[in-house]
Scaffold this motif. Structure first.
Motif, PDB file in Angstrom:
ATOM      1  N   GLU A  60      12.030  -3.737   8.074  1.00 40.09           N
ATOM      2  CA  GLU A  60      12.007  -5.064   7.778  1.00 40.09           C
ATOM      3  C   GLU A  60      10.999  -5.937   7.959  1.00 40.09           C
ATOM      4  O   GLU A  60      10.528  -6.799   7.053  1.00 40.09           O
ATOM      5  CB  GLU A  60      13.289  -5.501   8.392  1.00 40.09           C
ATOM      6  CG  GLU A  60      13.875  -7.045   7.727  1.00 40.09           C
ATOM      7  CD  GLU A  60      15.179  -7.673   8.150  1.00 40.09           C
ATOM      8  OE1 GLU A  60      15.335  -8.623   8.413  1.00 40.09           O
ATOM      9  OE2 GLU A  60      16.117  -6.465   7.986  1.00 40.09           O
ATOM     10  N   ILE A  61      10.441  -5.523   9.084  1.00 40.91           N
ATOM     11  CA  ILE A  61       8.998  -6.336   9.323  1.00 40.91           C
ATOM     12  C   ILE A  61       7.961  -5.853   8.488  1.00 40.91           C
ATOM     13  O   ILE A  61       7.772  -4.793   8.074  1.00 40.91           O
ATOM     14  CB  ILE A  61       8.610  -5.900  10.823  1.00 40.91           C
ATOM     15  CG1 ILE A  61       9.573  -6.547  11.878  1.00 40.91           C
ATOM     16  CG2 ILE A  61       7.176  -6.218  11.299  1.00 40.91           C
ATOM     17  CD1 ILE A  61       9.562  -6.155  13.467  1.00 40.91           C
ATOM     18  N   LYS A  62       7.305  -6.859   8.053  1.00 40.69           N
ATOM     19  CA  LYS A  62       6.471  -6.784   7.004  1.00 40.69           C
ATOM     20  C   LYS A  62       4.925  -6.139   7.906  1.00 40.69           C
ATOM     21  O   LYS A  62       4.430  -7.096   8.876  1.00 40.69           O
ATOM     22  CB  LYS A  62       6.018  -7.979   6.303  1.00 40.69           C
ATOM     23  CG  LYS A  62       4.855  -7.876   5.261  1.00 40.69           C
ATOM     24  CD  LYS A  62       4.588  -9.258   4.595  1.00 40.69           C
ATOM     25  CE  LYS A  62       3.499  -9.165   3.686  1.00 40.69           C
ATOM     26  NZ  LYS A  62       3.252 -10.463   3.033  1.00 40.69           N
ATOM     27  N   ARG A  63       4.487  -5.051   7.478  1.00 43.14           N
ATOM     28  CA  ARG A  63       3.175  -4.609   8.180  1.00 43.14           C
ATOM     29  C   ARG A  63       1.925  -4.815   7.051  1.00 43.14           C
ATOM     30  O   ARG A  63       2.121  -4.372   6.125  1.00 43.14           O
ATOM     31  CB  ARG A  63       3.246  -3.260   8.458  1.00 43.14           C
ATOM     32  CG  ARG A  63       4.392  -3.231   9.767  1.00 43.14           C
ATOM     33  CD  ARG A  63       4.880  -1.473   9.670  1.00 43.14           C
ATOM     34  NE  ARG A  63       5.561  -1.296   8.361  1.00 43.14           N
ATOM     35  CZ  ARG A  63       5.538  -0.221   7.786  1.00 43.14           C
ATOM     36  NH1 ARG A  63       4.818   0.750   8.086  1.00 43.14           N
ATOM     37  NH2 ARG A  63       6.207  -0.177   6.570  1.00 43.14           N
ATOM     38  N   VAL A  64       0.998  -5.414   7.535  1.00 43.64           N
ATOM     39  CA  VAL A  64      -0.201  -5.734   6.933  1.00 43.64           C
ATOM     40  C   VAL A  64      -1.551  -5.484   7.652  1.00 43.64           C
ATOM     41  O   VAL A  64      -1.756  -5.333   8.844  1.00 43.64           O
ATOM     42  CB  VAL A  64      -0.300  -7.281   6.236  1.00 43.64           C
ATOM     43  CG1 VAL A  64       0.976  -7.650   5.544  1.00 43.64           C
ATOM     44  CG2 VAL A  64      -0.449  -8.156   7.392  1.00 43.64           C
ATOM     45  N   GLY A  65      -2.789  -5.128   6.863  1.00 45.92           N
ATOM     46  CA  GLY A  65      -4.086  -5.107   7.187  1.00 45.92           C
ATOM     47  C   GLY A  65      -4.457  -3.563   7.318  1.00 45.92           C
ATOM     48  O   GLY A  65      -3.609  -2.764   6.918  1.00 45.92           O
ATOM     49  N   THR A  66      -5.417  -3.269   8.130  1.00 47.47           N
ATOM     50  CA  THR A  66      -5.814  -2.085   8.105  1.00 47.47           C
ATOM     51  C   THR A  66      -5.971  -1.271   9.356  1.00 47.47           C
ATOM     52  O   THR A  66      -5.758  -2.136  10.447  1.00 47.47           O
ATOM     53  CB  THR A  66      -7.438  -1.558   7.614  1.00 47.47           C
ATOM     54  OG1 THR A  66      -8.200  -2.621   8.385  1.00 47.47           O
ATOM     55  CG2 THR A  66      -7.672  -2.271   6.178  1.00 47.47           C
ATOM     56  N   PHE A  67      -5.752   0.016   9.622  1.00 44.34           N
ATOM     57  CA  PHE A  67      -5.906   0.395  10.987  1.00 44.34           C
ATOM     58  C   PHE A  67      -7.139   0.401  11.408  1.00 44.34           C
ATOM     59  O   PHE A  67      -8.176   0.663  11.025  1.00 44.34           O
ATOM     60  CB  PHE A  67      -5.257   2.102  10.941  1.00 44.34           C
ATOM     61  CG  PHE A  67      -3.854   2.039  10.460  1.00 44.34           C
ATOM     62  CD1 PHE A  67      -2.876   1.628  11.414  1.00 44.34           C
ATOM     63  CD2 PHE A  67      -3.476   2.736   9.408  1.00 44.34           C
ATOM     64  CE1 PHE A  67      -1.570   1.846  10.913  1.00 44.34           C
ATOM     65  CE2 PHE A  67      -2.108   2.796   8.799  1.00 44.34           C
ATOM     66  CZ  PHE A  67      -1.223   2.488   9.729  1.00 44.34           C
ATOM     67  N   ASP A 125       0.874   7.673  10.775  1.00 45.02           N
ATOM     68  CA  ASP A 125       1.428   8.190   9.707  1.00 45.02           C
ATOM     69  C   ASP A 125       2.957   7.946   9.667  1.00 45.02           C
ATOM     70  O   ASP A 125       3.456   7.945  10.753  1.00 45.02           O
ATOM     71  CB  ASP A 125       1.390   9.627   9.755  1.00 45.02           C
ATOM     72  CG  ASP A 125      -0.144  10.314   9.402  1.00 45.02           C
ATOM     73  OD1 ASP A 125      -0.883   9.614   8.604  1.00 45.02           O
ATOM     74  OD2 ASP A 125      -0.403  11.210   9.950  1.00 45.02           O
ATOM     75  N   ALA A 126       3.517   7.661   8.650  1.00 51.46           N
ATOM     76  CA  ALA A 126       4.986   7.307   8.651  1.00 51.46           C
ATOM     77  C   ALA A 126       5.774   8.635   9.051  1.00 51.46           C
ATOM     78  O   ALA A 126       5.398   9.918   8.818  1.00 51.46           O
ATOM     79  CB  ALA A 126       5.418   7.134   7.292  1.00 51.46           C
TER      80      ALA A 126
END
Length: 320
Positions: A299-306, A313-314
């Motif tokens: 539900e939390i939005k994850r953005v950006g690059t590692f 990995d999921a």
């Protein structure tokens, strides 16, 4: 490219904008997790007209992304490339009643403030926003809900700008609402909405808001650095129940922990990085999948690059 170089490359294209440009802006100061890498350039437009001018000025090959007040947001350590738009409270945080049962509100108004405006106007149906730690723009995008009520039940119409700076007015049906989801195009930036409730006694509304607040204080870690509910509820069960059954209540990785109080809340205990938080979330998903066969959705939005060397990995192959 760093933020200063990006702004220099665009040169005079951005002349005349009235909003605030901040190169290499620390997103750890924006997100409620207090973690994450920088935005290449953070832009806070003065108003809807200024935002439209910005979108028209920035060529489409340059990434433009949107963040709200940062309550349900996890920024990865590599940061966010291109421009990040964050609507200002002054330009987009106001609300006014437009009929005995309708409120027009800017997209950056906190949900809790919208509930207070409705209370003052004697408009029922907005009490659930008193317990949602976010802003209206995010609520519109993800159909935020609590206490048996969802945003889609209140929406009349939504104003939005597309990537080219063109204005769109979407009806409730245009938003394509489902559980914690809107089918509205991802590139649209919501700027305001007309919301509708119903006439209700202020004492009744206040009692409903008090009940929401009591529930939050009793079962949720509201004074922690958290992003709210980490996972969506899967069909037929609650995310927290599945997290608990998989033995993840209180699970820690680095400075990140699944709250012992409410185990669908992930918290930064003080030293968590964006990597710690996302690694923990994926570890929990893996455990739940192994234990019950249920694939929890973020539900939390994850953005950006590692950050290099800190990729995740999921559904981690190795259980923790």
């Amino acid at each position: 490219m760093n933020g200063a170089a990006l702004l220099e490359r665009l040169g005079d294209r951005l002349a005349g904008l009235r909003g605030r440009m901040t190169p290499d802006a620390g997103m750890d100061k924006v997100t409620w997790f207090r973690a994450g890498g920088p935005a290449e350039v953070l832009f806070q437009p003065a108003d809807e007209e200024d935002l439209a001018a910005f979108l028209k000025a920035v060529p489409e090959e340059f990434p433009v992304s949107m963040v709200g007040i940062g309550s349900n947001l996890l920024v990865r350590e590599g940061g966010i490339r291109g421009f990040v738009v964050r609507l200002s409270a002054k330009g987009f945080g106001q609300a006014e009643t437009v009929s005995p049962t309708q409120i027009r509100a800017g997209a950056s108004i906190p949900d809790k403030r919208l509930a207070a405006v409705a209370l003052e106007a004697g408009i029922g149906g907005f009490h659930f926003y008193h317990g949602i730690p976010g802003g209206l723009g995010g609520a519109l995008r993800m159909n935020a809900g609590a206490n048996g009520v969802e945003t889609r039940e209140r929406v009349v119409e939504v104003r939005a700008l597309d990537r080219k700076g063109e204005l769109h007015v979407l009806s409730n049906a245009d938003m394509g609402y489902a559980y914690r989801h809107s089918a509205a195009p991802k590139d649209l930036i919501f700027t305001s909405a007309v919301m509708e409730g119903y006439a209700e006694d202020r004492a009744t509304i206040q009692a409903e808001m008090d009940a929401v607040q009591h529930h939050r204080e009793t079962v949720q870690p509201i004074r922690e650095k958290t992003g709210g509910s980490t996972f969506k509820n899967p069909p037929g069960t609650s995310a927290w129940k599945e997290v608990d059954k998989a033995g993840c209540r209180g699970l820690m990785i680095g400075g990140a922990q699944m709250s012992p109080m409410h185990c669908n809340f992930m918290i930064n205990t003080g030293t968590a990085t964006g990597y710690d938080l996302e690694f923990l979330g994926e570890a929990v998903r893996a455990r739940v999948l192994e234990h019950s066969g249920i694939r929890l959705d973020w539900e939390i939005k994850r953005v950006g690059t590692f950050r290099a060397g800190h990729e995740i990995d999921a559904f981690l192959g190795q259980m923790l």
